[in-house]
Design a protein around this motif. Structure first.
Motif, PDB file in Angstrom:
ATOM      1  N   SER A 150       0.863  -1.190   0.000  1.00 14.20           N
ATOM      2  CA  SER A 150       0.000   0.000   0.000  1.00 14.20           C
ATOM      3  C   SER A 150       0.893   1.231   0.000  1.00 14.20           C
ATOM      4  CB  SER A 150      -0.907   0.016   1.234  1.00 14.20           C
ATOM      5  OG  SER A 150      -1.867  -1.004   1.170  1.00 14.20           O
ATOM      6  N   TYR A 151       0.504   2.223  -0.801  1.00 12.37           N
ATOM      7  CA  TYR A 151       1.322   3.413  -1.002  1.00 12.37           C
ATOM      8  C   TYR A 151       0.543   4.678  -0.642  1.00 12.37           C
ATOM      9  CZ  TYR A 151       4.238   0.449  -4.070  1.00 12.37           C
ATOM     10  OH  TYR A 151       5.036  -0.544  -4.589  1.00 12.37           O
ATOM     11  N   ARG A 152       1.309   5.723  -0.347  1.00  9.45           N
ATOM     12  CA  ARG A 152       0.772   7.073  -0.246  1.00  9.45           C
ATOM     13  C   ARG A 152       1.715   8.013  -0.988  1.00  9.45           C
ATOM     14  NH1 ARG A 152      -2.803   4.545   1.252  1.00  9.45           N
ATOM     15  NH2 ARG A 152      -4.195   4.799   3.050  1.00  9.45           N
ATOM     16  N   PHE A 298       6.190   2.731  -9.055  1.00  8.46           N
ATOM     17  CA  PHE A 298       5.784   3.499  -7.879  1.00  8.46           C
ATOM     18  C   PHE A 298       6.996   4.141  -7.206  1.00  8.46           C
ATOM     19  CE2 PHE A 298       1.719   1.073  -7.944  1.00  8.46           C
ATOM     20  CZ  PHE A 298       0.845   2.129  -7.794  1.00  8.46           C
ATOM     21  N   ALA A 299       8.090   3.403  -7.119  1.00  7.32           N
ATOM     22  CA  ALA A 299       9.296   3.956  -6.497  1.00  7.32           C
ATOM     23  C   ALA A 299       9.828   5.142  -7.306  1.00  7.32           C
ATOM     24  CB  ALA A 299      10.359   2.863  -6.378  1.00  7.32           C
ATOM     25  N   ARG A 300       9.845   5.005  -8.619  1.00  7.14           N
ATOM     26  CA  ARG A 300      10.354   6.073  -9.478  1.00  7.14           C
ATOM     27  C   ARG A 300       9.491   7.325  -9.395  1.00  7.14           C
ATOM     28  NH1 ARG A 300      10.728   3.867 -15.388  1.00  7.14           N
ATOM     29  NH2 ARG A 300      11.092   6.092 -15.744  1.00  7.14           N
ATOM     30  N   THR A 301       8.214   7.150  -9.128  1.00  7.34           N
ATOM     31  CA  THR A 301       7.291   8.278  -9.125  1.00  7.34           C
ATOM     32  C   THR A 301       7.184   8.932  -7.756  1.00  7.34           C
ATOM     33  OG1 THR A 301       6.067   6.963 -10.751  1.00  7.34           O
ATOM     34  CG2 THR A 301       5.014   8.964 -10.002  1.00  7.34           C
ATOM     35  N   GLY A 302       7.838   8.365  -6.745  1.00  6.78           N
ATOM     36  CA  GLY A 302       7.861   8.997  -5.433  1.00  6.78           C
ATOM     37  C   GLY A 302       6.808   8.512  -4.462  1.00  6.78           C
ATOM     38  N   PHE A 303       6.111   7.426  -4.795  1.00  5.17           N
ATOM     39  CA  PHE A 303       5.125   6.867  -3.865  1.00  5.17           C
ATOM     40  C   PHE A 303       5.843   6.117  -2.750  1.00  5.17           C
ATOM     41  CE2 PHE A 303       2.355   7.926  -7.252  1.00  5.17           C
ATOM     42  CZ  PHE A 303       1.055   7.890  -6.789  1.00  5.17           C
TER      43      PHE A 303
END
Length: 319
Positions: A150-152, A298-303
């Motif tokens: 789960s991400y924010r 997700f990691a690349r986009t900053g999540f």
């Protein structure tokens, strides 16, 4: 030993549910939930809230989450029982009784969604609490289906990602969307997508996906298809809002365009759009552990990974 009474709450019995007197695990999802607020929002309902009572004391409790417009319970996401040697037995008894009537729209026991802190297996106390819940679920024929992150993300905390200069976005009607969803589902690494295709075939799985996307209360015109500058189809974005927050409703890259980094660019576009629609609000998202390309996107986009989300599903439908 005094017999257990296991039953759903009646309207007006909120204080009974809140009277659960035993130590709680602050890192776990249910310890962070506001039952009264969720009850007011119709996400929890008395008839979907069950308690086990012994000698007037609530020794176990469970809540099934439901969308405000839904009639049937969607998922179990709150399960607690008196800590100690009888914890699993208490939780099992409660779920067995509740499952006599707590069924989803397909007639199955609703999934159990267990949210845990990142790296929870390395924390002995959290691991013990989680394993008790997992064993309780296994005892009532709920088996681990998939583990998810789960991400924010928020512009204020994480900064806006770079926006693609090689993609164009266009609206699409349902017929166009259905064609693209069918392509995206072909070879998808998402476990829920894979199960839907295996059970229903590509055509019906695409129809079900389209129907499911209409669950979001956000505007239909947020749905867009992505194209290269030369007009080649890349994929689909569904920036959305659920009943709690802005969310990455759905994202997909068609098979011919996979492996070119478009996943992160689609995510970035959704982050920008959701920030425009709801400035200052955090955006939520999920993806499977095994979906490595999306984990990297997700990691690349900053999540940020905020939780590990275990989904357990009914292995004995109809029992």
């Amino acid at each position: 030993m005094t017999a257990l009474t296991i039953r759903p709450l009646q309207p007006g019995e909120t204080d009974l549910f809140l009277s659960y007197p035993f130590p709680r695990q602050p890192e776990l999802w249910e310890s962070q939930r506001d039952y009264v607020a969720l009850l007011a929002a119709k996400a929890y309902r008395p008839e979907h809230t069950w308690v086990a009572i012994r000698d007037g004391v609530v020794v176990a409790r469970a809540c099934w989450w439901t969308g405000p417009e839904d009639k049937r319970p969607y998922s179990l996401d709150w399960l607690e029982a008196e800590p100690g040697p009888g914890q699993v037995e208490l939780g099992t008894a409660l779920l067995r009784k509740a499952h006599e009537t707590m069924r989803n729209d397909e007639g199955r026991k609703p999934d159990y969604h267990l949210f845990l802190p990142p790296g929870w297996r390395d924390d002995a106390m959290v691991r013990v609490a989680a394993e008790a819940r997992l064993q309780t679920a296994r005892n009532v024929d709920l088996a681990l289906f998939v583990e998810r992150y789960s991400y924010r993300w928020s512009a204020e905390q994480d900064g806006l990602p770079d926006r693609s200069d090689r993609l164009e976005f266009r609206p699409a009607d349902d017929a166009q969307m259905l064609v693209v969803l069918r392509q995206v589902l072909d070879g998808s690494l998402d476990a829920h997508d894979q199960r839907s295709v295996a059970e229903h075939g590509l055509d019906r799985a695409a129809e079900l996906q389209l129907e499911g996307l209409y669950w979001f209360p956000s505007p239909r015109d947020w749905w867009q298809l992505a194209y290269t500058g030369s007009g080649e189809l890349v994929g689909v974005i569904i920036p959305a809002r659920n009943y709690d927050m802005p969310t990455i409703g759905y994202i997909g890259v068609v098979p011919s365009q996979r492996g070119h980094g478009y996943g992160a660019e689609l995510l970035a576009e959704m982050a920008w759009r959701l920030n425009d629609h709801a400035p200052g609000e955090a955006v939520g998202a999920d993806t499977d552990f095994s979906n490595v390309p999306m984990v990297k996107a997700f990691a690349r986009t900053g999540f940020r990974i905020t939780e590990e989300h275990l989904v357990l599903t009914d292995t004995a439908a109809g029992k």
